[in-house]
Motif scaffolding. Structure first.
Motif, PDB file in Angstrom:
ATOM      1  N   LEU A 158       1.112  -6.517  -7.487  1.00  0.00           N
ATOM      2  CA  LEU A 158       2.271  -7.421  -7.383  1.00  0.00           C
ATOM      3  C   LEU A 158       2.480  -7.805  -5.922  1.00  0.00           C
ATOM      4  O   LEU A 158       3.161  -7.100  -5.180  1.00  0.00           O
ATOM      5  CB  LEU A 158       3.524  -6.736  -7.958  1.00  0.00           C
ATOM      6  N   LYS A 159       1.915  -8.908  -5.514  1.00  0.00           N
ATOM      7  CA  LYS A 159       1.956  -9.322  -4.108  1.00  0.00           C
ATOM      8  C   LYS A 159       2.595 -10.701  -3.960  1.00  0.00           C
ATOM      9  O   LYS A 159       3.788 -10.812  -3.748  1.00  0.00           O
ATOM     10  CB  LYS A 159       0.539  -9.294  -3.530  1.00  0.00           C
ATOM     11  N   ALA A 160       1.809 -11.761  -4.079  1.00  0.00           N
ATOM     12  CA  ALA A 160       2.333 -13.116  -3.864  1.00  0.00           C
ATOM     13  C   ALA A 160       3.423 -13.430  -4.886  1.00  0.00           C
ATOM     14  O   ALA A 160       3.235 -13.252  -6.084  1.00  0.00           O
ATOM     15  CB  ALA A 160       1.193 -14.135  -3.981  1.00  0.00           C
ATOM     16  N   GLY A 161       4.563 -13.872  -4.388  1.00  0.00           N
ATOM     17  CA  GLY A 161       5.665 -14.237  -5.260  1.00  0.00           C
ATOM     18  C   GLY A 161       6.578 -13.084  -5.629  1.00  0.00           C
ATOM     19  O   GLY A 161       7.505 -13.271  -6.406  1.00  0.00           O
ATOM     20  N   PHE A 162       6.330 -11.900  -5.061  1.00  0.00           N
ATOM     21  CA  PHE A 162       7.129 -10.724  -5.399  1.00  0.00           C
ATOM     22  C   PHE A 162       7.742 -10.099  -4.148  1.00  0.00           C
ATOM     23  O   PHE A 162       7.166 -10.137  -3.061  1.00  0.00           O
ATOM     24  CB  PHE A 162       6.273  -9.665  -6.102  1.00  0.00           C
ATOM     25  N   PHE A 163       8.913  -9.514  -4.346  1.00  0.00           N
ATOM     26  CA  PHE A 163       9.537  -8.679  -3.332  1.00  0.00           C
ATOM     27  C   PHE A 163       9.364  -7.222  -3.742  1.00  0.00           C
ATOM     28  O   PHE A 163       9.183  -6.912  -4.923  1.00  0.00           O
ATOM     29  CB  PHE A 163      11.042  -8.991  -3.219  1.00  0.00           C
ATOM     30  N   GLN A 164       9.428  -6.322  -2.761  1.00  0.00           N
ATOM     31  CA  GLN A 164       9.343  -4.909  -3.062  1.00  0.00           C
ATOM     32  C   GLN A 164      10.199  -4.109  -2.098  1.00  0.00           C
ATOM     33  O   GLN A 164      10.506  -4.557  -0.997  1.00  0.00           O
ATOM     34  CB  GLN A 164       7.900  -4.409  -3.013  1.00  0.00           C
ATOM     35  N   GLN A 165      10.584  -2.906  -2.533  1.00  0.00           N
ATOM     36  CA  GLN A 165      11.452  -2.032  -1.732  1.00  0.00           C
ATOM     37  C   GLN A 165      11.115  -0.585  -2.061  1.00  0.00           C
ATOM     38  O   GLN A 165      11.071  -0.204  -3.229  1.00  0.00           O
ATOM     39  CB  GLN A 165      12.912  -2.331  -2.048  1.00  0.00           C
ATOM     40  N   ARG A 166      10.888   0.214  -1.043  1.00  0.00           N
ATOM     41  CA  ARG A 166      10.560   1.612  -1.280  1.00  0.00           C
ATOM     42  C   ARG A 166      11.791   2.394  -1.723  1.00  0.00           C
ATOM     43  O   ARG A 166      12.864   2.267  -1.138  1.00  0.00           O
ATOM     44  CB  ARG A 166       9.981   2.266  -0.017  1.00  0.00           C
ATOM     45  N   LEU A 167      11.625   3.221  -2.745  1.00  0.00           N
ATOM     46  CA  LEU A 167      12.699   4.072  -3.224  1.00  0.00           C
ATOM     47  C   LEU A 167      12.521   5.512  -2.742  1.00  0.00           C
ATOM     48  O   LEU A 167      13.405   6.087  -2.128  1.00  0.00           O
ATOM     49  CB  LEU A 167      12.770   4.042  -4.756  1.00  0.00           C
ATOM     50  N   TYR A 168      11.382   6.111  -3.029  1.00  0.00           N
ATOM     51  CA  TYR A 168      11.176   7.498  -2.609  1.00  0.00           C
ATOM     52  C   TYR A 168       9.689   7.805  -2.507  1.00  0.00           C
ATOM     53  O   TYR A 168       8.846   7.050  -2.997  1.00  0.00           O
ATOM     54  CB  TYR A 168      11.866   8.475  -3.573  1.00  0.00           C
ATOM     55  N   ARG A 169       9.400   8.901  -1.858  1.00  0.00           N
ATOM     56  CA  ARG A 169       8.037   9.399  -1.740  1.00  0.00           C
ATOM     57  C   ARG A 169       7.808  10.539  -2.729  1.00  0.00           C
ATOM     58  O   ARG A 169       8.732  11.241  -3.111  1.00  0.00           O
ATOM     59  CB  ARG A 169       7.745   9.907  -0.319  1.00  0.00           C
ATOM     60  N   ASP A 170       6.552  10.720  -3.100  1.00  0.00           N
ATOM     61  CA  ASP A 170       6.182  11.841  -3.954  1.00  0.00           C
ATOM     62  C   ASP A 170       4.844  12.385  -3.474  1.00  0.00           C
ATOM     63  O   ASP A 170       4.128  11.714  -2.712  1.00  0.00           O
ATOM     64  CB  ASP A 170       6.096  11.389  -5.415  1.00  0.00           C
ATOM     65  N   GLN A 171       4.545  13.595  -3.873  1.00  0.00           N
ATOM     66  CA  GLN A 171       3.279  14.215  -3.507  1.00  0.00           C
ATOM     67  C   GLN A 171       2.612  14.743  -4.772  1.00  0.00           C
ATOM     68  O   GLN A 171       3.258  14.967  -5.790  1.00  0.00           O
ATOM     69  CB  GLN A 171       3.483  15.392  -2.529  1.00  0.00           C
ATOM     70  N   PHE A 172       1.317  14.974  -4.678  1.00  0.00           N
ATOM     71  CA  PHE A 172       0.596  15.591  -5.782  1.00  0.00           C
ATOM     72  C   PHE A 172       0.574  17.107  -5.607  1.00  0.00           C
ATOM     73  O   PHE A 172       0.464  17.622  -4.493  1.00  0.00           O
ATOM     74  CB  PHE A 172      -0.842  15.074  -5.852  1.00  0.00           C
ATOM     75  N   VAL A 173       0.692  17.809  -6.728  1.00  0.00           N
ATOM     76  CA  VAL A 173       0.519  19.260  -6.762  1.00  0.00           C
ATOM     77  C   VAL A 173      -0.445  19.584  -7.892  1.00  0.00           C
ATOM     78  O   VAL A 173      -0.729  18.740  -8.750  1.00  0.00           O
ATOM     79  CB  VAL A 173       1.863  19.989  -6.988  1.00  0.00           C
ATOM     80  N   CYS A 174      -0.939  20.797  -7.894  1.00  0.00           N
ATOM     81  CA  CYS A 174      -1.804  21.253  -8.972  1.00  0.00           C
ATOM     82  C   CYS A 174      -1.031  22.220  -9.867  1.00  0.00           C
ATOM     83  O   CYS A 174      -0.118  22.905  -9.406  1.00  0.00           O
ATOM     84  CB  CYS A 174      -3.049  21.938  -8.421  1.00  0.00           C
ATOM     85  N   ILE A 175      -1.381  22.246 -11.120  1.00  0.00           N
ATOM     86  CA  ILE A 175      -0.773  23.209 -12.042  1.00  0.00           C
ATOM     87  C   ILE A 175      -1.860  24.001 -12.754  1.00  0.00           C
ATOM     88  O   ILE A 175      -2.941  23.481 -13.053  1.00  0.00           O
ATOM     89  CB  ILE A 175       0.142  22.515 -13.077  1.00  0.00           C
ATOM     90  N   ALA A 176      -1.564  25.268 -12.995  1.00  0.00           N
ATOM     91  CA  ALA A 176      -2.432  26.163 -13.768  1.00  0.00           C
ATOM     92  C   ALA A 176      -1.519  27.087 -14.566  1.00  0.00           C
ATOM     93  O   ALA A 176      -0.355  27.285 -14.217  1.00  0.00           O
ATOM     94  CB  ALA A 176      -3.348  26.963 -12.852  1.00  0.00           C
ATOM     95  N   ARG A 177      -2.015  27.659 -15.625  1.00  0.00           N
ATOM     96  CA  ARG A 177      -1.169  28.537 -16.431  1.00  0.00           C
ATOM     97  C   ARG A 177      -0.968  29.880 -15.736  1.00  0.00           C
ATOM     98  O   ARG A 177      -1.833  30.349 -14.979  1.00  0.00           O
ATOM     99  CB  ARG A 177      -1.777  28.748 -17.809  1.00  0.00           C
TER     100      ARG A 177
END
Length: 302
Positions: A158-177
């Motif tokens: 979504l680039k040409a013709g669109f506006f954008q605004q950052r809301l929040y950051r996130d990170q990746f984590v790993c999960i295991a049982r």
């Protein structure tokens, strides 16, 4: 064709017929009588020297020429309408029933929607949110056509013709049982590479593509044993197997996550994810859309 010779009201009529595909419904939509709308269509046909809309069993279907005209005329009508509404306010408490349509991943639904609904219940009980799955193709066209108010997530297309605004950051984590035979509290690079992985197949948008691009640039030899279409099934699968998965941290910390999961720091360096809201320029000055964007900023911006 001289623009000055065209009555702007005729373009409004054209736009209404293109959207409703029915002369009577189009007339009702813009406050005209059915004869007046029929007269407007007749004048449009003479101006453009084309039938424009042909009656079929499926309603008034546009000719190829009308299809070419439909998007630019709709956009022009919206821009003019939006310009005339600049400075007006949207009162969510006093508004009649209003439906906002959003593009959002299932992660966004879990992270954002409870807080949004709690807020709306207090200040705007007549507001309804409709979340649509993100299509592999056509998101830009749907938003340009006014079918979707906001897209929240990762939308690099979504680039040409669109506006954008950052809301929040996130990170990746790993999960295991918990009780995993080889992983207990920490995850080494060797364990990450040698452990079986459950992954989300790419849909062309969202967190899955971001993760896959990062992964391919850093560790192409991960052992993938299962590919699924959604992030939300990963925790259930991981709790019952020795496989591991990589998911956004905000998903890992939601109340729905099983207590039988370990949340682990990845041994692979993943850049942060930036979750943004996107809207088409046709709604940049729309009072209701602006209110919704401001609400998202109030609730989620860091």
């Amino acid at each position: 064709m001289n623009l000055a010779s065209i009555d702007m009201n005729l373009l409004v009529a054209f736009d209404a017929i293109a959207k409703e595909r029915n002369v009577t419904l189009a007339a009702n939509a813009i406050g005209l009588s059915q004869p007046a709308m029929s007269n407007a269509l007749s004048r449009l046909r003479k101006i453009f020297n084309d039938p424009l809309f042909v009656r079929t069993t499926r309603g008034m279907q546009p000719t190829p020429y009308a299809e070419q005209l439909s998007e630019p005329i709709s956009r022009a009508c919206d821009l003019i309408s939006g310009a005339l509404r600049i400075g007006t306010k949207f009162d969510p408490a006093a508004s009649p029933r209003k439906v906002f349509t959003l593009y959002m991943t299932e992660i966004g639904e879990i992270v954002c929607m409870p807080r949004v609904l709690h807020h709306l219940n207090r200040i705007a009980p007549n507001i309804t949110i409709k979340v649509c799955p993100i299509p592999e193709k056509g998101a830009q066209e749907a938003m340009a056509a006014g079918e979707v108010d906001l897209a929240i997530g990762i939308f690099p297309q979504l680039k040409a013709g669109f506006f954008q605004q950052r809301l929040y950051r996130d990170q990746f984590v790993c999960i295991a049982r918990r009780g995993h035979p080889t992983i207990d509290g920490k995850l080494s690079h060797t364990q990450y590479v040698e452990s079986p992985h459950v992954v989300v197949g790419s849909t062309g948008t969202g967190h899955d593509v971001a993760l896959e691009q990062i992964r391919c640039s850093q560790q192409p030899h991960r052992k993938v044993v299962l590919t699924v279409p959604h992030f939300m099934v990963l925790p259930t699968i991981v709790t019952q197997t020795d496989a591991i998965a990589t998911i956004p941290s905000r998903l890992a910390t939601t109340p729905e996550m099983s207590p039988n999961l370990q949340i682990l720091e990845p041994p692979v360096q993943f850049p942060d994810l930036e979750i943004r809201q996107h809207w088409h320029e046709r709604y940049h000055h729309d009072a209701a859309n602006k209110w919704l964007r401001e609400l998202m900023v109030e609730l989620f911006r860091e």
